[in-house]
Design a protein around this motif. Structure first.
Motif, short mmCIF file in Angstrom:
data_model
loop_
_atom_site.label_atom_id
_atom_site.label_comp_id
_atom_site.label_asym_id
_atom_site.label_seq_id
_atom_site.Cartn_x
_atom_site.Cartn_y
_atom_site.Cartn_z
N ALA A 66 27.12 15.13 9.72
CA ALA A 66 26.11 14.02 9.80
C ALA A 66 24.81 14.63 10.43
O ALA A 66 23.81 13.92 10.73
N ASP A 67 24.94 15.81 11.10
CA ASP A 67 23.81 16.41 11.79
C ASP A 67 22.85 16.91 10.87
O ASP A 67 21.70 16.98 11.25
N LYS A 68 23.42 17.14 9.43
CA LYS A 68 22.29 17.68 8.42
C LYS A 68 21.25 16.42 8.16
O LYS A 68 21.59 15.35 8.11
N PRO A 69 20.02 16.67 7.76
CA PRO A 69 19.14 15.59 7.37
C PRO A 69 19.24 15.11 5.93
O PRO A 69 19.79 15.88 5.10
N TYR A 70 19.34 13.82 6.02
CA TYR A 70 19.29 13.13 4.78
C TYR A 70 17.99 12.85 4.63
O TYR A 70 16.75 13.24 5.27
N CYS A 71 17.67 12.40 3.25
CA CYS A 71 16.27 12.22 2.42
C CYS A 71 15.18 11.43 3.65
O CYS A 71 14.27 12.13 3.94
N ILE A 72 15.95 10.39 4.33
CA ILE A 72 14.97 9.64 4.99
C ILE A 72 14.68 10.41 6.53
O ILE A 72 13.92 10.03 7.36
N THR A 73 15.36 11.57 6.62
CA THR A 73 15.21 12.34 8.08
C THR A 73 13.75 12.90 8.02
O THR A 73 13.09 12.87 8.79
N ARG A 87 0.80 -1.09 0.14
CA ARG A 87 -0.05 0.01 -0.20
C ARG A 87 0.71 1.23 0.02
O ARG A 87 0.46 2.26 -0.02
N THR A 88 2.09 1.11 -0.27
CA THR A 88 2.97 2.14 -0.21
C THR A 88 3.45 2.86 -1.71
O THR A 88 3.23 2.00 -2.53
N VAL A 89 3.93 4.06 -1.60
CA VAL A 89 4.13 4.64 -2.89
C VAL A 89 5.24 3.92 -3.67
O VAL A 89 5.38 4.08 -4.80
N HIS A 90 6.17 3.11 -2.98
CA HIS A 90 7.08 2.44 -3.41
C HIS A 90 6.99 0.89 -4.09
O HIS A 90 7.78 0.11 -4.30
N ARG A 94 0.91 17.74 1.54
CA ARG A 94 2.00 18.65 2.24
C ARG A 94 1.77 18.68 3.79
O ARG A 94 0.85 18.79 4.30
N ARG A 95 2.85 18.85 4.44
CA ARG A 95 2.82 18.96 5.84
C ARG A 95 2.33 20.21 6.24
O ARG A 95 2.20 21.16 5.69
N HIS A 147 11.61 12.21 5.05
CA HIS A 147 10.62 11.19 4.08
C HIS A 147 10.80 9.78 4.60
O HIS A 147 11.75 9.26 4.71
N THR A 148 9.63 9.25 4.57
CA THR A 148 9.76 7.62 4.70
C THR A 148 9.01 7.28 3.37
O THR A 148 8.89 8.01 2.51
N ASN A 149 8.52 5.97 3.42
CA ASN A 149 8.02 5.56 2.39
C ASN A 149 6.32 5.48 2.72
O ASN A 149 6.00 4.52 3.18
#
Lengths: 371, 309
Positions: free
Chosen positions: A133-140, A63-66, A187-188, A142-144
């Motif tokens: 490493a403190d910076k956000p990566y995609c999954i910080t 049921r996820t977008v991926h 959107r949030r 976004h989830t699936n």
């Protein structure tokens, strides 16, 4: 114990009911990943003490977008089963081999967004170290996500109509899932945006690390960087957003461009960068997004005001004077009332005016009311 | 009672302004002469109606007070939860009226009503004073305008409260406390209107002010609005409400804001000069006072039946 058995039986029946209502998984495990990842205890504790679960629920993943992306289109490092420990992990700029971009016919990829993100102040590589490493990566952020958390399956009363011409139920379901999600507001909310930004920017230790590093490198850092969240929350915008008033500016309304929201939010720049909407040369234009008549004077207003001496000495002293005046006035007036009451009570005034007078008590100064 | 020079002057001015005839003048002078020398005995022995005996505030002033009273509380109720957004009570208070998207509209609407009330008040006192000036009955001592006498009254009142003076000073229609309160409210309202307008029209204020001042102005206004609101609320709660509800002799309520009248004992105690004017303007009050004092045998020697001043 008997009671427990009955509960277990009831629970089992309930789960069976849910399973019966759940649509057949659309996710086809052609690569055999579920051989291992179907086990709920498929997990490990990292060196940092974090529990990482590798358990996949096919009926949820479906049921996820991926759902249409085979595992190894993203997990490209895996070439054998069982696979070796993963070193690099997934990067979202990877090109999918199995999903084609219908507009261009090329392999689908999030690369345009990732490229924009890498240019931003938040940009980092997957395997960043140190303050990066403190910076956000995609999954910080976004989830699936699920296509629609409230729908177990595409609504039959809608898709039945489609299947009359399009025949293939799987095609119709895919199409429904994709388009219905795209036309929905995903959107949030402003409150969620503030909460998301605050997860890092309100982390005092993270802020300190970055300040130290900038200082060591002799690099300029934003004046409000250390107090971004608390000063925003104290601002009128912050208060309004906290109360759910969506029209007030949230972080992205000022710090991201408006050309294309979905791209702009990934390319946030520091205020010293001339491309930033909050750069001093662009502030009038940015304020005008909401405050139509904003001019250069208006752009001088501090949108993140605080009364900290280091940040804003004018406000610090103004607030100090206000507080002193406030305390003196209240203390003085209450003191005066008490003093007056004390004096008049000594002279025989009563609390209540009864039988035509408030002065029926005996006075300590003589001159009592004639009874 | 031998009047002080100030009281004598007020009485003479009042008789002159009211064009008092010889008969009435004689009656007033006789009554004043037979009043007990000790004013404390006077206000302790008169009979008062808790709802009020003597006219003090016109219907206009009472309406303005009511408008200020209601708008002030509503403004505080809708505004303070925004300032104290982190407090436990802020969210529920805000939700009671439908959340901030509703309360912000209520706040602004009521603010306009408050401004209308202010304009109504300024018109009332300006036109009232103008009318009195034309009629030749204006007396600055009877107005809310602060005078040096108020400073002296304040000092003498403190001496009385401390037991170092036998009587309270002879104060006028508005005493030092009322003048402080009035001008604090006038100043506070002005601050609230100006600062509120700088929230509502920030672009306009930025446009008017020089660049070097614009930001500081907005910061000062953002500080002033909640600080002034909170100060006003505390002054109202701990001073004004104490004075009109809880102070001895006023409990449980001073009815003046509804009836427009003040009790006789209060008028004599705190506004003796105005009471002298009442004696000039209201013949019935002269009679009532004389009867009260006679029944308690409190008339000064010269005023006993048959006596002359």
């Amino acid at each position: 114990m008997r009671m427990h058995r009955w509960l277990i039986v009831l629970l089992g029946l309930g789960l069976a009911g849910v399973a019966a209502a759940t649509p057949a998984p659309g996710f086809q495990d052609t690569e055999g990943c579920l051989l291992c990842h179907k086990y709920p205890r498929m997990a490990r504790i990292t060196d940092d003490g974090v529990l990482r679960s590798y358990y996949i629920l096919p009926e949820v993943f479906s049921r996820t977008v991926h759902r249409n992306v085979p595992c190894r289109d993203c997990h490209t490092e895996i070439n054998e089963l069982p696979h070796k420990p993963i070193k690099t992990g997934v990067t979202c700029s990877t090109e999918c081999h199995s999903v084609k971009n219908p507009a261009t016919g090329k392999p689908f990829s999030h690369k345009p967004i990732v490229d924009a993100y890498r240019e931003s102040v938040h940009g980092r590589s997957k395997q960043a170290i140190g303050t990066d490493a403190d910076k956000p990566y995609c999954i910080t952020c976004h989830t699936n996500p699920l296509y629609n958390p409230t729908e177990l399956a595409p609504p039959k009363q809608i898709t039945d109509r489609c299947t009359l011409c399009h025949e293939d139920r799987n095609f119709v379901n895919r199409w429904y899932n994709h388009t219905s999600r795209r036309i929905r507001e995903v959107r949030r909310t402003p409150e969620q945006i503030v909460a998301l930004c605050s997860t890092c920017h309100d982390d005092k230790r993270m802020v300190e690390r970055h300040q130290k590093k900038a200082s060591a490198e002799g690099r300029e850092i934003g004046r409000k960087f250390a107090i971004a969240v608390e000063s925003y929350e104290e601002s009128f915008h912050g208060k309004m957003v906290k109360y759910g008033f969506a029209a007030a500016a949230n972080c992205l309304d000022c710090h991201a461009d408006t050309v294309n929201y979905y791209k702009s939010v990934h390319e946030i720049r520091p205020s010293r960068d001339p491309a930033s909407p909050v750069h001093k040369d662009r502030r009038v234009e940015t304020c005008k997004r909401c405050h139509t008549y904003a001019d250069k004077n208006y752009a001088q207003l501090d949108p993140h005001p605080t009364s900290k001496r280091g940040d804003n000495p004018f406000r610090y002293f103004a607030e100090l004077i206000y507080n002193i005046v406030g305390y003196v006035v209240i203390t003085g007036l209450v003191g005066l009332s008490l003093f007056e009451t004390f004096g008049r009570r000594r002279d025989g005034v009563a609390w209540r005016l009864t039988h035509g007078s408030s002065w029926w008590r005996k006075s300590k100064r003589g001159r009592d009311r004639v009874v | 009672m031998k009047l002080s020079r100030e009281a004598r002057d007020v009485l003479e001015t009042s008789m002159l302004q009211n064009r008092v005839g010889a008969k009435d003048r004689d009656e007033i002078e006789t009554l004043v002469a037979i009043l007990p020398d000790d004013r404390v005995l006077l206000y302790k022995n008169v009979v008062s109606n808790p709802l009020g005996d003597l006219y003090r505030y016109s219907i206009h002033i009472r309406i303005q007070h009511m408008l200020t009273f209601v708008t002030f509380l509503m403004l505080a109720f809708t505004g303070l939860p925004i300032h104290f957004f982190e407090s436990f009570w802020a969210e529920p208070f805000n939700q009671v009226l439908g959340g901030v998207s509703v309360t912000r509209i209520i706040h602004r609407t009521i603010a306009v009503i408050m401004i209308v009330s202010m304009i109504y008040h300024v018109l009332t006192i300006t036109l009232g004073s103008w009318w009195r000036m034309r009629a030749g009955t204006f007396d600055i001592r009877r107005t809310i305008i602060p005078l040096w006498k108020d400073v002296r009254d304040f000092r003498e009142d403190l001496q009385y409260f401390a037991g170092k003076r036998k009587t309270r000073p002879e104060m006028d229609k508005f005493n030092y406390k009322q003048k402080i309160h009035y001008f604090a409210a006038a100043f506070g309202n002005t601050v609230m209107v100006v600062s509120g307008s700088s929230f509502l029209f920030p672009e306009l204020w930025a446009m008017i002010l020089p660049t070097s001042v614009a930001s500081h102005w907005q910061e000062l206004m953002r500080l002033s609005h909640p600080h002034e609101a909170l100060l006003a609320l505390l002054v109202i709660a701990f001073w004004h409400w104490y004075n009109v509800h809880l102070a001895p002799g006023r409990f449980p309520m001073q009815w003046t804001f509804l009836t427009g009248k003040i009790t006789r004992e209060h008028q004599i105690e705190e506004h003796f000069l105005e009471y002298l004017r009442n004696l000039v303007e209201q013949p019935a009050e002269r009679k009532a006072l004389q009867d009260m004092l006679e029944s308690r045998e409190l008339l000064a020697e010269t005023g006993r039946k048959g006596g002359k001043s």
